[in-house]
Scaffold this motif. Sequence first.
Motif, PDB file in Angstrom:
ATOM      1  N   ALA A 189       0.829  -1.206   0.000  1.00  0.00           N
ATOM      2  CA  ALA A 189       0.000   0.000   0.000  1.00  0.00           C
ATOM      3  C   ALA A 189       0.864   1.257   0.000  1.00  0.00           C
ATOM      4  N   PHE A 190       1.938   1.243   0.784  1.00  0.00           N
ATOM      5  CA  PHE A 190       2.840   2.398   0.820  1.00  0.00           C
ATOM      6  C   PHE A 190       3.473   2.646  -0.548  1.00  0.00           C
ATOM      7  N   LEU A 191       3.960   1.580  -1.181  1.00  0.00           N
ATOM      8  CA  LEU A 191       4.569   1.736  -2.503  1.00  0.00           C
ATOM      9  C   LEU A 191       3.554   2.248  -3.519  1.00  0.00           C
ATOM     10  N   SER A 192       2.312   1.816  -3.380  1.00  0.00           N
ATOM     11  CA  SER A 192       1.274   2.237  -4.323  1.00  0.00           C
ATOM     12  C   SER A 192       0.912   3.708  -4.153  1.00  0.00           C
ATOM     13  N   SER A 193       1.297   4.309  -3.044  1.00  0.00           N
ATOM     14  CA  SER A 193       1.003   5.721  -2.811  1.00  0.00           C
ATOM     15  C   SER A 193       2.074   6.646  -3.384  1.00  0.00           C
ATOM     16  N   LEU A 194       3.161   6.086  -3.904  1.00  0.00           N
ATOM     17  CA  LEU A 194       4.266   6.896  -4.424  1.00  0.00           C
ATOM     18  C   LEU A 194       4.088   7.119  -5.925  1.00  0.00           C
ATOM     19  N   PRO A 195       4.002   8.366  -6.379  1.00  0.00           N
ATOM     20  CA  PRO A 195       3.853   8.629  -7.815  1.00  0.00           C
ATOM     21  C   PRO A 195       4.963   7.982  -8.631  1.00  0.00           C
ATOM     22  N   LEU A 196       4.603   7.471  -9.806  1.00  0.00           N
ATOM     23  CA  LEU A 196       5.486   6.785 -10.747  1.00  0.00           C
ATOM     24  C   LEU A 196       5.863   5.384 -10.245  1.00  0.00           C
ATOM     25  N   VAL A 197       6.307   5.301  -9.002  1.00  0.00           N
ATOM     26  CA  VAL A 197       6.605   3.980  -8.445  1.00  0.00           C
ATOM     27  C   VAL A 197       5.360   3.104  -8.497  1.00  0.00           C
ATOM     28  N   ASN A 198       4.189   3.723  -8.294  1.00  0.00           N
ATOM     29  CA  ASN A 198       2.967   2.927  -8.257  1.00  0.00           C
ATOM     30  C   ASN A 198       2.645   2.247  -9.589  1.00  0.00           C
ATOM     31  N   LEU A 199       3.211   2.731 -10.683  1.00  0.00           N
ATOM     32  CA  LEU A 199       2.984   2.072 -11.971  1.00  0.00           C
ATOM     33  C   LEU A 199       3.707   0.722 -12.036  1.00  0.00           C
ATOM     34  N   LEU A 200       4.741   0.554 -11.219  1.00  0.00           N
ATOM     35  CA  LEU A 200       5.473  -0.711 -11.180  1.00  0.00           C
ATOM     36  C   LEU A 200       4.891  -1.687 -10.157  1.00  0.00           C
ATOM     37  N   VAL A 201       4.055  -1.168  -9.277  1.00  0.00           N
ATOM     38  CA  VAL A 201       3.616  -1.957  -8.134  1.00  0.00           C
ATOM     39  C   VAL A 201       2.805  -3.204  -8.510  1.00  0.00           C
ATOM     40  N   PRO A 202       1.933  -3.186  -9.530  1.00  0.00           N
ATOM     41  CA  PRO A 202       1.224  -4.424  -9.851  1.00  0.00           C
ATOM     42  C   PRO A 202       2.162  -5.607 -10.091  1.00  0.00           C
ATOM     43  N   VAL A 203       3.263  -5.365 -10.791  1.00  0.00           N
ATOM     44  CA  VAL A 203       4.240  -6.421 -11.046  1.00  0.00           C
ATOM     45  C   VAL A 203       5.079  -6.692  -9.804  1.00  0.00           C
ATOM     46  N   LEU A 204       5.551  -5.632  -9.172  1.00  0.00           N
ATOM     47  CA  LEU A 204       6.407  -5.763  -8.002  1.00  0.00           C
ATOM     48  C   LEU A 204       5.695  -6.491  -6.864  1.00  0.00           C
ATOM     49  N   ALA A 205       4.432  -6.149  -6.637  1.00  0.00           N
ATOM     50  CA  ALA A 205       3.682  -6.759  -5.542  1.00  0.00           C
ATOM     51  C   ALA A 205       3.453  -8.242  -5.780  1.00  0.00           C
ATOM     52  N   ALA A 206       3.144  -8.620  -7.019  1.00  0.00           N
ATOM     53  CA  ALA A 206       2.931 -10.035  -7.329  1.00  0.00           C
ATOM     54  C   ALA A 206       4.221 -10.831  -7.152  1.00  0.00           C
ATOM     55  N   ALA A 207       5.341 -10.270  -7.591  1.00  0.00           N
ATOM     56  CA  ALA A 207       6.629 -10.943  -7.420  1.00  0.00           C
ATOM     57  C   ALA A 207       7.001 -11.044  -5.943  1.00  0.00           C
ATOM     58  N   PHE A 208       6.792  -9.976  -5.210  1.00  0.00           N
ATOM     59  CA  PHE A 208       7.052  -9.948  -3.770  1.00  0.00           C
ATOM     60  C   PHE A 208       6.241 -11.024  -3.049  1.00  0.00           C
ATOM     61  N   MET A 209       4.951 -11.118  -3.374  1.00  0.00           N
ATOM     62  CA  MET A 209       4.103 -12.113  -2.725  1.00  0.00           C
ATOM     63  C   MET A 209       4.473 -13.527  -3.154  1.00  0.00           C
ATOM     64  N   ALA A 210       4.951 -13.703  -4.377  1.00  0.00           N
ATOM     65  CA  ALA A 210       5.375 -15.032  -4.819  1.00  0.00           C
ATOM     66  C   ALA A 210       6.512 -15.550  -3.940  1.00  0.00           C
ATOM     67  N   HIS A 211       7.462 -14.680  -3.612  1.00  0.00           N
ATOM     68  CA  HIS A 211       8.559 -15.073  -2.721  1.00  0.00           C
ATOM     69  C   HIS A 211       8.047 -15.370  -1.311  1.00  0.00           C
ATOM     70  N   LEU A 212       7.153 -14.526  -0.819  1.00  0.00           N
ATOM     71  CA  LEU A 212       6.619 -14.740   0.525  1.00  0.00           C
ATOM     72  C   LEU A 212       5.846 -16.055   0.616  1.00  0.00           C
ATOM     73  N   VAL A 213       5.015 -16.311  -0.369  1.00  0.00           N
ATOM     74  CA  VAL A 213       4.206 -17.537  -0.346  1.00  0.00           C
ATOM     75  C   VAL A 213       5.079 -18.771  -0.414  1.00  0.00           C
ATOM     76  N   GLU A 214       6.097 -18.735  -1.254  1.00  0.00           N
ATOM     77  CA  GLU A 214       6.962 -19.911  -1.365  1.00  0.00           C
ATOM     78  C   GLU A 214       7.703 -20.160  -0.055  1.00  0.00           C
ATOM     79  N   GLY A 215       8.172 -19.090   0.587  1.00  0.00           N
ATOM     80  CA  GLY A 215       8.831 -19.264   1.881  1.00  0.00           C
ATOM     81  C   GLY A 215       7.880 -19.810   2.936  1.00  0.00           C
ATOM     82  N   MET A 216       6.658 -19.303   2.966  1.00  0.00           N
ATOM     83  CA  MET A 216       5.657 -19.796   3.916  1.00  0.00           C
ATOM     84  C   MET A 216       5.260 -21.234   3.614  1.00  0.00           C
ATOM     85  N   ARG A 217       5.119 -21.530   2.333  1.00  0.00           N
ATOM     86  CA  ARG A 217       4.669 -22.867   1.928  1.00  0.00           C
ATOM     87  C   ARG A 217       5.672 -23.942   2.333  1.00  0.00           C
TER      88      ARG A 217
END
Length: 225
Positions: A189-217
């Motif tokens: 949410a914080f990254l999505s509030s930053l202008p320009l950076v937020n355009l990368l967030v859809p990809v960045l967030a999915a990649a970030f969560m992929a790492h988190l899920v694999e570690g949790m799994r």
Amino acid sequence: MIRELSRAVGQLPDPAFARVLIFSALGTIVLFGALLTGFGWLLTHTNLFDIGWVETGIDLLGGVAGLVLAWLMFPAVMVVVSSTMLDGIVDAVERRHYPQLPPPRRIPIWRSILEGLKFLGLVVLVNLLALPFYFVPVVNLFVWFLVNGYLIGREYFELVAIRRLDPAGVKFLRDDRRMGLFAAGIIIAFLSSLPLVNLLVPVLAAAFMAHLVEGMRRELPAAAA
């Protein structure tokens, strides 16, 4: 969690991400424009609140209020965009970092889009209900991060985790790691509030969560996996 985010950021130049980044940025801009137009019309043509000073302020600000409200919904916009491209993003992460994994369960694109739109509706509703609090300094930031951090962390987790876990495993892991997912949602949410950076967030967030899920799994008890 910082390590997972760093790995996601480090993969942004990956050629496999290039097409997804372009389309996610375009999709985010289009959806944001649609939200801006819709909220601008809604705020100037309807009475949303019984609180007189809030309604008067919104009517006076008009388009500015619509812009602010659309910006508040930006996290939901990026989830909708991510849901249409999730497989490509997570596949690229797994090929690079987890090549030993078997093929994932494929979720129909229509179902991913439907889940994203349902989430968008939920976030719009919750933020409209919370809108009076957004006029209160300090409280507005606390409420916005609390609401969107929880919703975003949960939604991104479920979109990614269902590729590798059955519904029971998804629920178990979500309940077991709720605070970690909440923290991840606040970061996104914080990254999505930053202008320009937020355009990368859809990809960045999915990649970030992929790492988190694999570690949790990997830490899941065999009975829950």
